[in-house]
Write a protein that holds these residues in place. Structure first.
Motif, PDB file in Angstrom:
ATOM      1  N   GLU A  44      32.569  45.092  45.569  1.00 23.63           N
ATOM      2  CA  GLU A  44      33.794  44.375  45.948  1.00 23.63           C
ATOM      3  C   GLU A  44      34.916  45.360  46.245  1.00 23.63           C
ATOM      4  O   GLU A  44      35.730  45.148  47.131  1.00 23.63           O
ATOM      5  N   ARG A  45      35.000  46.420  45.519  1.00 25.51           N
ATOM      6  CA  ARG A  45      35.884  47.574  45.680  1.00 25.51           C
ATOM      7  C   ARG A  45      37.375  47.310  45.449  1.00 25.51           C
ATOM      8  O   ARG A  45      38.023  48.066  44.764  1.00 25.51           O
ATOM      9  N   THR A  46      37.968  46.277  46.057  1.00 22.88           N
ATOM     10  CA  THR A  46      39.428  46.113  46.001  1.00 22.88           C
ATOM     11  C   THR A  46      39.930  45.923  44.572  1.00 22.88           C
ATOM     12  O   THR A  46      41.041  46.346  44.261  1.00 22.88           O
ATOM     13  N   ILE A  47      39.121  45.323  43.720  1.00 25.94           N
ATOM     14  CA  ILE A  47      39.546  45.115  42.324  1.00 25.94           C
ATOM     15  C   ILE A  47      39.591  46.454  41.591  1.00 25.94           C
ATOM     16  O   ILE A  47      40.554  46.743  40.874  1.00 25.94           O
ATOM     17  N   LEU A  48      38.578  47.276  41.784  1.00 22.01           N
ATOM     18  CA  LEU A  48      38.557  48.588  41.128  1.00 22.01           C
ATOM     19  C   LEU A  48      39.623  49.534  41.667  1.00 22.01           C
ATOM     20  O   LEU A  48      39.976  50.505  41.009  1.00 22.01           O
ATOM     21  N   GLU A  49      40.133  49.268  42.851  1.00 18.97           N
ATOM     22  CA  GLU A  49      41.189  50.115  43.401  1.00 18.97           C
ATOM     23  C   GLU A  49      42.546  49.838  42.757  1.00 18.97           C
ATOM     24  O   GLU A  49      43.475  50.626  42.920  1.00 18.97           O
ATOM     25  N   VAL A  50      42.679  48.744  42.017  1.00 21.40           N
ATOM     26  CA  VAL A  50      43.932  48.407  41.350  1.00 21.40           C
ATOM     27  C   VAL A  50      44.049  49.258  40.083  1.00 21.40           C
ATOM     28  O   VAL A  50      43.182  49.206  39.204  1.00 21.40           O
ATOM     29  N   THR A  51      45.112  50.031  40.001  1.00 23.35           N
ATOM     30  CA  THR A  51      45.315  50.943  38.876  1.00 23.35           C
ATOM     31  C   THR A  51      45.282  50.222  37.535  1.00 23.35           C
ATOM     32  O   THR A  51      44.672  50.706  36.581  1.00 23.35           O
ATOM     33  N   ALA A  52      45.910  49.060  37.449  1.00 16.35           N
ATOM     34  CA  ALA A  52      45.941  48.314  36.185  1.00 16.35           C
ATOM     35  C   ALA A  52      44.536  47.906  35.746  1.00 16.35           C
ATOM     36  O   ALA A  52      44.229  47.902  34.549  1.00 16.35           O
ATOM     37  N   VAL A  53      43.677  47.592  36.691  1.00 19.02           N
ATOM     38  CA  VAL A  53      42.295  47.230  36.369  1.00 19.02           C
ATOM     39  C   VAL A  53      41.560  48.443  35.820  1.00 19.02           C
ATOM     40  O   VAL A  53      40.888  48.364  34.781  1.00 19.02           O
ATOM     41  N   ARG A  54      41.674  49.559  36.509  1.00 13.57           N
ATOM     42  CA  ARG A  54      41.001  50.770  36.035  1.00 13.57           C
ATOM     43  C   ARG A  54      41.507  51.157  34.649  1.00 13.57           C
ATOM     44  O   ARG A  54      40.723  51.562  33.783  1.00 13.57           O
ATOM     45  N   TYR A  55      42.793  51.045  34.419  1.00 19.06           N
ATOM     46  CA  TYR A  55      43.373  51.387  33.117  1.00 19.06           C
ATOM     47  C   TYR A  55      42.803  50.496  32.014  1.00 19.06           C
ATOM     48  O   TYR A  55      42.492  50.969  30.922  1.00 19.06           O
ATOM     49  N   ALA A  56      42.636  49.205  32.301  1.00 17.17           N
ATOM     50  CA  ALA A  56      42.127  48.261  31.299  1.00 17.17           C
ATOM     51  C   ALA A  56      40.610  48.338  31.141  1.00 17.17           C
ATOM     52  O   ALA A  56      40.080  48.067  30.068  1.00 17.17           O
ATOM     53  N   LEU A  57      39.908  48.707  32.189  1.00 16.63           N
ATOM     54  CA  LEU A  57      38.442  48.656  32.199  1.00 16.63           C
ATOM     55  C   LEU A  57      37.772  49.955  31.777  1.00 16.63           C
ATOM     56  O   LEU A  57      36.772  49.943  31.071  1.00 16.63           O
TER      57      LEU A  57
END
Length: 136
Positions: A44-57
């Protein structure tokens, strides 16, 4: 080096770094459920590109960055995602037993995300014989 050269070389470096991170997350997934979920996010890529997602995940471990879906629990609405991304993420989280997203959330997925989640469901089921694609 001119500004134009910097702008053209930076995305390639960022893209290579992103691909490396994605490969690492798939490699360090602790179970087939987690691997299917991570692969869906990578596709999907666009979700992982969000900094807040990467920080939480993503957490750093002795084996490198690893996806810990528990960090996303209850945070879908605080990550800055649009409705389609939230629905997709909710379905991915349900694959690892987190959240209360129903299968009806597929109605919120666009033509790009729907095949990704369908392939993820097939991976989750351990089925590699059913093809997901355009109907004829």
């Amino acid at each position: 080096m001119t500004t134009t050269e910097t702008e053209t070389t930076t995305p390639d470096a960022d893209d290579a770094e992103f691909r490396e991170l994605c490969e690492q997350l798939v490699r360090t997934a602790p179970s087939p459920f987690h691997r299917a979920a991570v692969q869906a996010l990578v596709e999907e890529r666009t979700i992982l590109e969000v900094t807040a997602v990467r920080y939480a995940l993503i957490v750093d471990t002795d084996h490198g960055p690893t996806a810990r879906f528990e960090g996303l629990s209850g945070r879908q609405y605080t990550l800055g995602l649009d409705e389609g991304q939230r629905s997709f993420l909710g379905l991915v989280l349900s694959m690892v037993g987190i959240g209360l997203t129903t299968i009806a959330a597929v109605r919120d997925l666009d033509e790009r995300r729907l095949p990704i989640i369908l392939r993820a469901f097939l991976r989750l089921a351990g089925n590699d014989t059913i093809a997901v694609g355009t109907r004829m």
